[in-house]
Design a protein around this motif. Structure first.
Motif, PDB file in Angstrom:
ATOM      1  N   PHE A   1       0.851  -1.186   0.000  1.00  0.00           N
ATOM      2  CA  PHE A   1       0.000   0.000   0.000  1.00  0.00           C
ATOM      3  C   PHE A   1       0.890   1.239   0.000  1.00  0.00           C
ATOM      4  O   PHE A   1       2.051   1.188   0.380  1.00  0.00           O
ATOM      5  N   THR A   2       0.337   2.330  -0.446  1.00  0.00           N
ATOM      6  CA  THR A   2       1.075   3.584  -0.488  1.00  0.00           C
ATOM      7  C   THR A   2       0.453   4.573   0.480  1.00  0.00           C
ATOM      8  O   THR A   2      -0.707   4.448   0.859  1.00  0.00           O
ATOM      9  N   GLY A   3       1.253   5.550   0.871  1.00  0.00           N
ATOM     10  CA  GLY A   3       0.752   6.589   1.756  1.00  0.00           C
ATOM     11  C   GLY A   3       1.309   6.492   3.153  1.00  0.00           C
ATOM     12  O   GLY A   3       2.252   5.735   3.416  1.00  0.00           O
ATOM     13  N   PRO A   4       0.734   7.240   4.092  1.00  0.00           N
ATOM     14  CA  PRO A   4       1.259   7.298   5.450  1.00  0.00           C
ATOM     15  C   PRO A   4       0.990   6.031   6.230  1.00  0.00           C
ATOM     16  O   PRO A   4       0.111   5.237   5.887  1.00  0.00           O
ATOM     17  N   THR A   5       1.774   5.821   7.296  1.00  0.00           N
ATOM     18  CA  THR A   5       1.507   4.725   8.224  1.00  0.00           C
ATOM     19  C   THR A   5       1.305   5.323   9.602  1.00  0.00           C
ATOM     20  O   THR A   5       2.254   5.756  10.254  1.00  0.00           O
ATOM     21  N   ASN A   6       0.066   5.397  10.021  1.00  0.00           N
ATOM     22  CA  ASN A   6      -0.290   5.861  11.355  1.00  0.00           C
ATOM     23  C   ASN A   6      -1.378   4.947  11.899  1.00  0.00           C
ATOM     24  O   ASN A   6      -1.735   3.950  11.256  1.00  0.00           O
ATOM     25  N   GLU A   7      -1.893   5.274  13.069  1.00  0.00           N
ATOM     26  CA  GLU A   7      -2.865   4.384  13.701  1.00  0.00           C
ATOM     27  C   GLU A   7      -4.065   4.088  12.804  1.00  0.00           C
ATOM     28  O   GLU A   7      -4.511   2.943  12.680  1.00  0.00           O
ATOM     29  N   VAL A   8      -4.590   5.118  12.145  1.00  0.00           N
ATOM     30  CA  VAL A   8      -5.797   4.953  11.324  1.00  0.00           C
ATOM     31  C   VAL A   8      -5.514   4.113  10.095  1.00  0.00           C
ATOM     32  O   VAL A   8      -6.247   3.160   9.787  1.00  0.00           O
ATOM     33  N   THR A   9      -4.441   4.446   9.360  1.00  0.00           N
ATOM     34  CA  THR A   9      -4.175   3.718   8.120  1.00  0.00           C
ATOM     35  C   THR A   9      -3.792   2.268   8.390  1.00  0.00           C
ATOM     36  O   THR A   9      -4.130   1.376   7.602  1.00  0.00           O
ATOM     37  N   ILE A  10      -3.102   2.011   9.483  1.00  0.00           N
ATOM     38  CA  ILE A  10      -2.719   0.629   9.788  1.00  0.00           C
ATOM     39  C   ILE A  10      -3.959  -0.220  10.069  1.00  0.00           C
ATOM     40  O   ILE A  10      -4.095  -1.339   9.555  1.00  0.00           O
TER      41      ILE A  10
END
Length: 273
Positions: free
Chosen positions: A219-228
Motif C-alpha cells: 500500500f502507499t501513503g502514510p503509516t499511522n494508527e488509522v491507516t494501519i
C-alpha cells in the motif's frame, strides 16, 4: 517472528501536518538538494568545502525540524549517527534487502492483491517502545537502532542498512485499536548474521526470528494508527482463510521515505505455525 518489527519509514499523516517521519531517504534528499547551498551561495562558488561538523549540524537541524511535527525531540548526540547513515548510504544500491522466497501471488485484472512469502531464520535487532503515539514510538525506536547501526556496537563499526525496516503492531481482537507497545526491528546484514555485534544500548535485544511465512499486501501513503487499522481490515477481507494467520499481531514494512507522495509500504500477516 512473534515480536519485532522495525520501520525506518513509519510515519506521516497523523498529527504531524505535512511533515514526514525522519528517515534515511530524508537525509539523502537533504544532502543532495540542500547541502549544496550554504547561506547566499553555493560552496563551490565560494571556493570552499563545507566542514564535516557543519554538515553534521545542518543535518541534525533538519531532522529536528521534521521531528517537531510529531512531537519528537532529536537530541544533539544524534548528529554523528545521522551523518554516518547518510554518508554510508548514498543511493539504494547500498541497501541490502531482507531475502525471501515468493510462494504465491494472487492477482485480479493485472493488479497484485497480495503475496505469500517465506523468510528464513535470521538475526534481528529489536526494541519495544511505548510512547504516547505510534509515530513517537517509531521515531524514538529507530533513533536507538540508528545508534546501534552507526558504531555503538561491540565492533565499533558501521553495520550497513537493510530494508525493509519493520514494526510489529498489536491490536485488540476486533482489530479496532492498536496497542501502545510498538516493536521496531532491523535485520542484520548477511555479513553479520553469524556473529551479530552486541549493542551498547541494553534496551536493544538481538533476537533470532524463526523461519516464517507471511501474507503481504502493498500500500502507499502514510503509516499511522488509522491507516494501519484500515490496511489490516482490507487484508483480512482479501484472504480466503484469514484464520490461518496470527490474529492479534501484524507487521508494517517500510521501504521508502514516508514524506514522499508515493511512499511504499506493506502490511504483513503472519501464518500460524
Amino acid at each position: 517472528m512473534d515480536r519485532g518489527g522495525c520501520q525506518m519509514s513509519g510515519g506521516g499523516g497523523g498529527g504531524g501536518g505535512g511533515n514526514g517521519m525522519i528517515t534515511l531517504e530524508d537525509l539523502e534528499s537533504f544532502a543532495e538538494d540542500q547541502l549544496s547551498d550554504s547561506g547566499n551561495g553555493s560552496l563551490e562558488e565560494e571556493g570552499e568545502t563545507m566542514e564535516a561538523d557543519d554538515t553534521s549540524n545542518r543535518m541534525l537541524h533538519y531532522w529536528q525540524e521534521v521531528a517537531r511535527g510529531h512531537q519528537v525531540e532529536v537530541s544533539q548526540d544524534m548528529a554523528e549517527p545521522i551523518q554516518q547513515l547518510s554518508s554510508n548510504n548514498q543511493g539504494r544500491s547500498q541497501r541490502e534487502h531482507v531475502p525471501f522466497t515468493l510462494l504465491m501471488r494472487k492477482e485480479k485484472c493485472g493488479e497484485v492483491l497480495f503475496e505469500k512469502r517465506h523468510y528464513e531464520k535470521g538475526h534481528w535487532a529489536c526494541i519495544t517502545m511505548r510512547e504516547d503515539t505510534y509515530e513517537q514510538s517509531i521515531c524514538y525506536g529507530f533513533m536507538k537502532i540508528m545508534r546501534y547501526i552507526c558504531q555503538q556496537n561491540s565492533i565499533s563499526d558501521y553495520l550497513g542498512m537493510t530494508l525493509p525496516i519493520l514494526t510489529v503492531v498489536r491490536t485488540d481482537e476486533n482489530h479496532s485499536v492498536l496497542s501502545r507497545d510498538v516493536t521496531v526491528a532491523y535485520y542484520l546484514p548477511l555479513e553479520h548474521q553469524d556473529q551479530p555485534p552486541q549493542p551498547y544500548d541494553n534496551e536493544i535485544i538481538l533476537e533470532v526470528w524463526p523461519a516464517t511465512t507471511v501474507f503481504t499486501r502493498a500500500f502507499t501513503g502514510p503509516t499511522n494508527e488509522v491507516t494501519i487499522i484500515n490496511q489490516i481490515s482490507a487484508m483480512a477481507e482479501l484472504l480466503d482463510s484469514p484464520g490461518v494467520c496470527v490474529n492479534d499481531s501484524f507487521i508494517v514494512a517500510g521501504y521508502t521515505n514516508p514524506a514522499h507522495n508515493n511512499r511504499q509500504n506493506e502490511i504483513w500477516f503472519l501464518e500460524r505455525r
